[in-house]
Write an enzyme that holds these catalytic residues in place. Structure first.
Site, PDB file in Angstrom:
ATOM      1  N   GLU A 131      14.698  -5.105  -6.681  1.00 41.34           N
ATOM      2  CA  GLU A 131      13.679  -6.024  -7.152  1.00 41.34           C
ATOM      3  C   GLU A 131      13.721  -7.102  -6.567  1.00 41.34           C
ATOM      4  O   GLU A 131      12.776  -8.024  -6.253  1.00 41.34           O
ATOM      5  CB  GLU A 131      14.421  -6.219  -8.691  1.00 41.34           C
ATOM      6  CG  GLU A 131      13.303  -7.248  -9.560  1.00 41.34           C
ATOM      7  CD  GLU A 131      11.887  -6.785  -9.648  1.00 41.34           C
ATOM      8  OE1 GLU A 131      11.552  -5.599 -10.332  1.00 41.34           O
ATOM      9  OE2 GLU A 131      10.863  -7.137  -8.995  1.00 41.34           O
ATOM     10  N   LYS A 207       7.572  -6.854   2.939  1.00 42.78           N
ATOM     11  CA  LYS A 207       7.528  -6.661   1.272  1.00 42.78           C
ATOM     12  C   LYS A 207       6.201  -5.829   1.006  1.00 42.78           C
ATOM     13  O   LYS A 207       6.295  -4.991   0.236  1.00 42.78           O
ATOM     14  CB  LYS A 207       7.478  -8.121   0.972  1.00 42.78           C
ATOM     15  CG  LYS A 207       8.579  -9.127   0.918  1.00 42.78           C
ATOM     16  CD  LYS A 207       8.274 -10.523   0.840  1.00 42.78           C
ATOM     17  CE  LYS A 207       9.428 -11.317   1.191  1.00 42.78           C
ATOM     18  NZ  LYS A 207       9.334 -12.920   1.268  1.00 42.78           N
TER      19      LYS A 207
HETATM   20  N1  HSE Z   1      11.151 -16.709   3.913  1.00 42.26           N
HETATM   21  C1  HSE Z   1      10.833 -15.828   2.755  1.00 42.26           C
HETATM   22  C2  HSE Z   1       9.706 -16.627   1.929  1.00 42.26           C
HETATM   23  C3  HSE Z   1      11.781 -15.970   1.681  1.00 42.26           C
HETATM   24  O1  HSE Z   1       9.089 -17.568   2.839  1.00 42.26           O
HETATM   25  O2  HSE Z   1       8.991 -16.274   1.137  1.00 42.26           O
HETATM   26  C4  HSE Z   1      11.978 -14.857   0.697  1.00 42.26           C
HETATM   27  O3  HSE Z   1      11.836 -13.815   1.199  1.00 42.26           O
END
Ligand code: HSE
Length: 448
Positions: A131, A207
């Site tokens: 998650e 992601k």
């Molecule tokens: N570097 C990522 C961001 C941190 O700026 O969202 C979280 O994954």
């Protein structure tokens, strides 16, 4: 009946490890009231066992050797929070082979090596909780995997990198250039010394690979994602976009085409999926346009539910810890009720990977910033090439007069094919009236 004391070992006592430990300790009472059993934070391993993180672990919990967690027969769940590929992957595979459930926030690892990790977990009958790997504290994995399971997902769009959203917000609000906004993000600790992953769309693509796998039953397909960062945008682009009624956001987009996806029917794959990360012009009145600073937001459209939107903090110790603890509880409940594997991890349908569209095959509206010499007849030369490639102009902006010098010429188009756009731009960039390479931004939203 399964166990009622579930033991957890955390590897990595950094920002997220500390937040997770704090939640497990400070919210122990509500966690045991809600679950009816105890979650025991048995060990936390880190190479640095000296620095005070402001969390009081019980005596003997903090150790400097991860192997003691991986080989402890009492530990049920291993939480990997060290990041990077190695040794994180080795620790995770070892934990799986020792029949321990695994939780990780490591999106880079899952996006690139996840197919192997999930297959191994299935083989050994253990769960992988992830998650926290997407959008920090927003429970978007649970939303897609459970809350919206009834739906064929038509689109998932998101701002899933807080660093680049902060930079774009700063460029928009303070009219500063990219390099100054990046410096400010670094000063505030939002961007790392090497910001490449955040500003080049790589973190968003990690992601997106995970979200798209869940939404479309495709294997984790990071390499197939089109990735373009925010480094070429100027404050002028943001200003022109504003005049045209748009904001510029770095969006991660997964879309099924045709828009009502047949996708998996009877175990077979139909339809195609677009997977892309790039700066995107979004109409100002869309809710996602109002998501500013380091916040994340993800829009999911399901065929049954319609439009849904999820907003929150995409990083940080406590928001990300909130997601880690949610996974700990889910897995602990499964252990407690002997229902391990009740909700499968990432499962892909055979042949699905071949259904990911090449970026050249997408269609969108486009914003062009041509760098054209300020001379009579320039617009007709450029529009002539666009017309030859079936690209129809919706609006044009040209400001300022610098006779004989290059000025930005902004063109917004109707829907066009990316393949035609690529060819048209290559031709336009060779025209003697054009001084510099053309920049283009894809535009989402309804066609005017
Ligand atoms: N570097 C990522 C961001 C941190 O700026 O969202 C979280 O994954």
């Amino acid at each position: 009946m399964g166990k009622d004391k579930i033991s957890v070992g955390i590897i990595g006592f950094g920002t997220v490890g500390t937040g997770t430990a704090r939640i497990l300790i400070e919210n122990r009472d509500i966690l045991s009231q809600r679950t009816g059993f105890n979650i025991n934070l048995k060990r936390v391993a880190d190479i640095d066992i000296k620095t005070d993180r402001g969390v009081k672990l019980s005596e003997g919990t903090l150790i400097n050797n991860a192997k003691e967690i991986l080989n402890d027969p009492e530990i049920d769940i291993v939480v990997e929070l060290i990041g990077g590929i190695h040794p994180a992957k080795d620790f995770i595979l070892q934990a799986i082979r020792n029949k321990k459930h695994v939780i990780t926030a490591n999106k880079a690892l899952l996006a690139t090596e996840g197919n192997e990790i999930f297959a191994e977990a299935e083989k050994y009958g253990v769960e992988i909780g992830f998650e926290a790997s997407v959008a920090g504290g927003i429970p978007i994995i649970k939303v897609i995997r459970e809350g919206l399971i009834a739906n064929r997902i038509m689109a998932v769009y998101g701002i899933i990198n807080g660093t680049s959203n902060y930079i774009l917000t700063k460029m928009t609000d303070d009219k500063v250039e990219f390099s100054d906004a990046l410096k400010e993000a670094q000063r505030l600790g939002y961007a790392e010394a090497d910001p490449t992953y955040d500003i080049e769309g790589i973190d968003s693509a990690h992601k997106l690979a995970i979200l798209a796998s869940l939404a479309y039953n495709i294997p984790l397909s990071f390499d197939a994602i089109y990735k373009e960062g925010i480094t070429k945008l100027t404050s002028q682009d943001i200003e022109f976009a504003g005049e045209l009624g748009y904001k510029i956001k770095l969006l991660a987009i997964a879309k099924a085409t045709p828009p009502v996806p047949p996708l998996v029917r009877g175990g077979e794959w139909g339809g195609e999926v677009e997977l892309r990360v790039h700066p995107t012009m979004v109409p100002k009145d869309y809710l996602i346009s109002k998501v500013d600073g380091v916040f994340n937001a993800i829009y999911v459209h399901g065929d049954a539910v319609g439009d849904t939107l999820y907003y929150g903090r995409g990083a940080g110790d406590m928001p990300t810890g909130s997601s880690i603890v949610s996974d700990i509880v889910d897995i602990a409940r499964d252990i407690n009720k002997d229902t391990t594997g009740r909700i499968p991890g990432i499962r892909s349908v055979k042949g699905a990977e071949s259904k990911i569209k090449n970026i050249e095959d997408i269609e969108a509206m486009y914003y062009f910033r041509f760098s054209a010499f300020d001379r009579p007849g320039v617009l007709s030369r450029i529009s002539g090439v666009l017309g030859n490639y079936n690209i129809s102009i919706a609006s044009v902006i040209q400001k300022g007069r610098k006779v004989g010098e290059a000025v930005p010429l902004i063109v917004l188009t109707h829907r066009a094919k990316e393949r035609d756009v690529i060819k048209a731009v290559a031709e336009i960039d060779k025209l003697p009236v054009v001084a510099d390479k053309t920049l283009y931004i894809r535009v989402e939203g309804k066609e005017e």
